[in-house]
Design a protein around this motif. Structure first.
Motif, mmCIF file in Angstrom:
data_model
loop_
_atom_site.group_PDB
_atom_site.id
_atom_site.type_symbol
_atom_site.label_atom_id
_atom_site.label_comp_id
_atom_site.label_asym_id
_atom_site.label_seq_id
_atom_site.Cartn_x
_atom_site.Cartn_y
_atom_site.Cartn_z
ATOM 1 N N LEU A 181 0.815 -1.198 0.000
ATOM 2 C CA LEU A 181 0.000 0.000 0.000
ATOM 3 C C LEU A 181 0.856 1.260 0.000
ATOM 4 O O LEU A 181 0.540 2.246 -0.676
ATOM 5 N N ARG A 182 1.963 1.220 0.745
ATOM 6 C CA ARG A 182 2.826 2.400 0.880
ATOM 7 C C ARG A 182 3.891 2.493 -0.205
ATOM 8 O O ARG A 182 4.700 3.423 -0.215
ATOM 9 N N GLY A 183 3.931 1.536 -1.117
ATOM 10 C CA GLY A 183 4.926 1.565 -2.173
ATOM 11 C C GLY A 183 6.317 1.221 -1.688
ATOM 12 O O GLY A 183 7.318 1.683 -2.241
ATOM 13 N N LEU A 184 6.401 0.388 -0.648
ATOM 14 C CA LEU A 184 7.672 -0.036 -0.082
ATOM 15 C C LEU A 184 7.852 -1.531 -0.287
ATOM 16 O O LEU A 184 6.882 -2.266 -0.450
ATOM 17 N N SER A 185 9.084 -1.971 -0.272
ATOM 18 C CA SER A 185 9.314 -3.407 -0.239
ATOM 19 C C SER A 185 9.083 -3.885 1.183
ATOM 20 O O SER A 185 9.197 -3.111 2.141
ATOM 21 N N ARG A 186 8.759 -5.163 1.335
ATOM 22 C CA ARG A 186 8.550 -5.689 2.679
ATOM 23 C C ARG A 186 9.839 -5.598 3.493
ATOM 24 O O ARG A 186 9.810 -5.326 4.690
ATOM 25 N N ALA A 187 10.979 -5.798 2.835
ATOM 26 C CA ALA A 187 12.261 -5.713 3.531
ATOM 27 C C ALA A 187 12.516 -4.303 4.049
ATOM 28 O O ALA A 187 13.008 -4.120 5.172
ATOM 29 N N MET A 188 12.180 -3.285 3.240
ATOM 30 C CA MET A 188 12.374 -1.909 3.681
ATOM 31 C C MET A 188 11.473 -1.575 4.846
ATOM 32 O O MET A 188 11.887 -0.914 5.812
ATOM 33 N N LEU A 189 10.201 -2.025 4.798
ATOM 34 C CA LEU A 189 9.294 -1.775 5.912
ATOM 35 C C LEU A 189 9.806 -2.446 7.178
ATOM 36 O O LEU A 189 9.764 -1.865 8.265
ATOM 37 N N ALA A 190 10.311 -3.660 7.049
ATOM 38 C CA ALA A 190 10.854 -4.357 8.210
ATOM 39 C C ALA A 190 12.024 -3.590 8.808
ATOM 40 O O ALA A 190 12.173 -3.495 10.031
ATOM 41 N N ARG A 191 12.868 -3.021 7.954
ATOM 42 C CA ARG A 191 14.001 -2.238 8.442
ATOM 43 C C ARG A 191 13.518 -0.969 9.137
ATOM 44 O O ARG A 191 14.078 -0.563 10.163
ATOM 45 N N LEU A 192 12.500 -0.340 8.587
ATOM 46 C CA LEU A 192 11.957 0.871 9.206
ATOM 47 C C LEU A 192 11.385 0.570 10.590
ATOM 48 O O LEU A 192 11.552 1.351 11.521
ATOM 49 N N GLU A 193 10.711 -0.548 10.714
ATOM 50 C CA GLU A 193 10.102 -0.899 11.994
ATOM 51 C C GLU A 193 11.138 -1.330 13.024
ATOM 52 O O GLU A 193 10.989 -1.067 14.214
ATOM 53 N N ALA A 194 12.178 -1.989 12.574
ATOM 54 C CA ALA A 194 13.134 -2.561 13.518
ATOM 55 C C ALA A 194 14.375 -1.718 13.728
ATOM 56 O O ALA A 194 14.988 -1.789 14.799
ATOM 57 N N GLY A 195 14.764 -0.907 12.752
ATOM 58 C CA GLY A 195 16.014 -0.170 12.885
ATOM 59 C C GLY A 195 16.073 1.044 11.995
ATOM 60 O O GLY A 195 16.971 1.186 11.159
#
Length: 206
Positions: free
Chosen positions: A61-75
């Motif tokens: 929905l946000r136009g992000l890769s799942r890996a990038m979202l995971a990085r944003l949430e975790a670090g």
């Protein structure tokens, strides 16, 4: 770079939201130790929880890769400022640059409110401090075994009071292992989905 928030400590027993008493001290420590990196991840989790989306669905929905979202949430602290600011756009949260006073006011909550009022006048946005108590307690203390990651934001996380059947059947009798402390059950209406185990696996019964 500071969030529009207050670090005023409201006490260990405030709004633990039915967290088991033995976890309240850990919740208190987590709230007092929150950093901007933590709060960026918590803000994104809060937004996708409101939308009821999985990490994969929210990233799409946000136009992000799942890996990038995971990085944003975790670090998020390891990512560029442009990336972090862009990720927060449209979520209801924002970063604000604040001047640090060498002699801070004794009432930090009042100071945070005053800062928000100044920023509001400058930007035209309605900004309110986000106190540590605003974040879901289990987001602050609940982790899978080993502490490597949080549970999915779209599921309610519950404390384990008695080890679940899958642990007895698959781990206890097979050899010593750490008892699960948290679990995130799948909604009973979703009959096709397996029940989420505390360690990130699945089982037929909670």
């Amino acid at each position: 770079m500071e969030p529009v928030s207050t670090r005023a400590h409201a006490g260990a027993m405030d709004d633990a939201r039915e967290l088991p008493p033995e976890w309240v001290p850990a919740l208190d420590r987590a709230r007092r130790g929150l950093t901007i990196v933590d709060e960026v991840g918590l803000a994104l989790r809060a937004h996708r929880r409101r939308l009821g989306l999985s990490q994969r669905g929210y990233a799409s929905l946000r136009g992000l890769s799942r890996a990038m979202l995971a990085r944003l949430e975790a670090g998020a602290g390891r990512l560029s400022l442009d990336t972090v600011v862009g990720a927060l756009e449209g979520t209801g949260f924002a970063l604000v640059l604040a001047q640090v006073d060498d002699d801070p006011a004794p009432d930090s909550e009042a100071a945070a409110v005053a800062l928000a009022e100044v920023v509001q006048r400058l930007s035209g946005a309605v900004l309110r401090p986000v106190p540590p108590e605003a974040w879901v307690p289990t987001d602050l203390v609940a982790r899978v075994r080993g502490g490597s990651r949080r549970f999915p934001a779209h599921r309610a996380v519950l404390a384990v009071t008695n080890p679940p059947m899958w642990w007895w059947m698959h781990e206890f009798f097979a050899g010593p292992s750490e008892e699960p402390k948290w679990y995130a059950p799948v909604c009973h209406l979703d009959r096709r989905a397996p029940i989420a185990r505390e360690d990130g696996g699945t089982a037929g019964a909670a």
